[in-house]
Design a protein around this motif. Sequence first.
Motif, PDB file in Angstrom:
ATOM      1  N   LEU A 293       1.866  55.695  -2.271  1.00 49.95           N
ATOM      2  CA  LEU A 293       2.903  54.660  -1.878  1.00 49.95           C
ATOM      3  C   LEU A 293       2.191  53.389  -1.739  1.00 49.95           C
ATOM      4  O   LEU A 293       2.829  52.324  -2.135  1.00 49.95           O
ATOM      5  N   ARG A 294       1.128  53.435  -0.926  1.00 53.39           N
ATOM      6  CA  ARG A 294       0.459  52.106  -0.602  1.00 53.39           C
ATOM      7  C   ARG A 294      -0.165  51.303  -1.858  1.00 53.39           C
ATOM      8  O   ARG A 294       0.060  50.125  -1.910  1.00 53.39           O
ATOM      9  N   ASP A 295      -0.595  52.026  -2.851  1.00 51.04           N
ATOM     10  CA  ASP A 295      -1.236  51.698  -4.036  1.00 51.04           C
ATOM     11  C   ASP A 295       0.169  50.960  -4.794  1.00 51.04           C
ATOM     12  O   ASP A 295      -0.091  50.047  -5.614  1.00 51.04           O
ATOM     13  N   LYS A 296       1.031  51.804  -5.096  1.00 47.66           N
ATOM     14  CA  LYS A 296       2.514  51.408  -5.766  1.00 47.66           C
ATOM     15  C   LYS A 296       2.823  49.846  -5.133  1.00 47.66           C
ATOM     16  O   LYS A 296       3.323  48.971  -5.832  1.00 47.66           O
ATOM     17  N   ILE A 297       2.782  49.865  -3.879  1.00 49.61           N
ATOM     18  CA  ILE A 297       3.341  48.782  -2.904  1.00 49.61           C
ATOM     19  C   ILE A 297       2.559  47.591  -3.376  1.00 49.61           C
ATOM     20  O   ILE A 297       2.997  46.406  -3.719  1.00 49.61           O
ATOM     21  N   THR A 298       1.237  47.815  -3.417  1.00 52.31           N
ATOM     22  CA  THR A 298      -0.044  46.740  -3.690  1.00 52.31           C
ATOM     23  C   THR A 298       0.213  46.394  -5.010  1.00 52.31           C
ATOM     24  O   THR A 298       0.040  45.303  -5.354  1.00 52.31           O
ATOM     25  N   LEU A 299       0.235  47.194  -5.922  1.00 45.41           N
ATOM     26  CA  LEU A 299       0.461  46.924  -7.393  1.00 45.41           C
ATOM     27  C   LEU A 299       1.823  46.243  -7.839  1.00 45.41           C
ATOM     28  O   LEU A 299       1.882  44.944  -8.510  1.00 45.41           O
ATOM     29  N   ARG A 300       3.079  46.505  -7.048  1.00 49.02           N
ATOM     30  CA  ARG A 300       4.093  45.940  -7.298  1.00 49.02           C
ATOM     31  C   ARG A 300       4.166  44.260  -6.897  1.00 49.02           C
ATOM     32  O   ARG A 300       4.570  43.437  -7.396  1.00 49.02           O
ATOM     33  N   SER A 301       3.604  44.169  -5.357  1.00 51.30           N
ATOM     34  CA  SER A 301       3.362  43.089  -4.839  1.00 51.30           C
ATOM     35  C   SER A 301       2.428  42.053  -5.563  1.00 51.30           C
ATOM     36  O   SER A 301       2.885  40.848  -6.028  1.00 51.30           O
ATOM     37  N   GLY A 302       1.340  42.533  -6.133  1.00 49.97           N
ATOM     38  CA  GLY A 302       0.548  41.874  -7.062  1.00 49.97           C
ATOM     39  C   GLY A 302       1.152  41.252  -8.324  1.00 49.97           C
ATOM     40  O   GLY A 302       0.955  40.099  -8.513  1.00 49.97           O
ATOM     41  N   CYS A 303       1.647  42.294  -9.196  1.00 51.24           N
ATOM     42  CA  CYS A 303       2.592  41.840 -10.313  1.00 51.24           C
ATOM     43  C   CYS A 303       3.450  40.875 -10.158  1.00 51.24           C
ATOM     44  O   CYS A 303       3.553  39.854 -10.947  1.00 51.24           O
ATOM     45  N   PHE A 304       4.283  41.056  -8.971  1.00 49.97           N
ATOM     46  CA  PHE A 304       5.335  39.926  -8.499  1.00 49.97           C
ATOM     47  C   PHE A 304       4.893  38.728  -8.286  1.00 49.97           C
ATOM     48  O   PHE A 304       5.278  37.498  -8.665  1.00 49.97           O
ATOM     49  N   LEU A 305       3.563  38.604  -7.577  1.00 49.65           N
ATOM     50  CA  LEU A 305       3.054  37.151  -7.094  1.00 49.65           C
ATOM     51  C   LEU A 305       2.373  36.560  -8.220  1.00 49.65           C
ATOM     52  O   LEU A 305       2.393  35.255  -8.292  1.00 49.65           O
ATOM     53  N   LEU A 306       1.710  37.634  -8.971  1.00 49.07           N
ATOM     54  CA  LEU A 306       1.193  36.882 -10.167  1.00 49.07           C
ATOM     55  C   LEU A 306       1.924  36.255 -11.610  1.00 49.07           C
ATOM     56  O   LEU A 306       1.762  35.519 -12.184  1.00 49.07           O
ATOM     57  N   GLY A 307       3.274  37.082 -11.406  1.00 46.40           N
ATOM     58  CA  GLY A 307       4.165  36.938 -12.557  1.00 46.40           C
ATOM     59  C   GLY A 307       4.851  35.578 -12.427  1.00 46.40           C
ATOM     60  O   GLY A 307       5.472  35.095 -13.215  1.00 46.40           O
ATOM     61  N   ASN A 308       4.978  35.201 -10.845  1.00 42.28           N
ATOM     62  CA  ASN A 308       5.568  34.217 -10.672  1.00 42.28           C
ATOM     63  C   ASN A 308       4.859  32.696 -10.462  1.00 42.28           C
ATOM     64  O   ASN A 308       3.766  32.838 -10.046  1.00 42.28           O
ATOM     65  N   LYS A 309       5.207  31.641 -11.173  1.00 41.56           N
ATOM     66  CA  LYS A 309       4.367  30.366 -11.059  1.00 41.56           C
ATOM     67  C   LYS A 309       4.610  29.369  -9.858  1.00 41.56           C
ATOM     68  O   LYS A 309       5.814  29.453  -9.491  1.00 41.56           O
TER      69      LYS A 309
END
Length: 68
Positions: A52-68
């Motif tokens: 669960l923690r890894d999924k949250i971290t991955l989703r957060s990282g993708c979201f933050l890196l995906g937005n300019k």
Amino acid sequence: MLLSHSQYAEDLGSGFSSDEESNYKKMYEEDINPFAAFSKKERHQRYKELGLRDKITLRSGCFLLGNK
């Protein structure tokens, strides 16, 4: 946007504009590409195995890196 008579007739005769045709061609080629299907399946399998923690971290990282 106005099309000349010849352009309009050409689009009607082909059934697709060149952009639409290239989009459908790309989708078709991706659909029959066994390497892309395998890669997608493997990615999905690895994601399911994450905690669960890894999924949250991955989703957060993708979201933050995906937005300019």
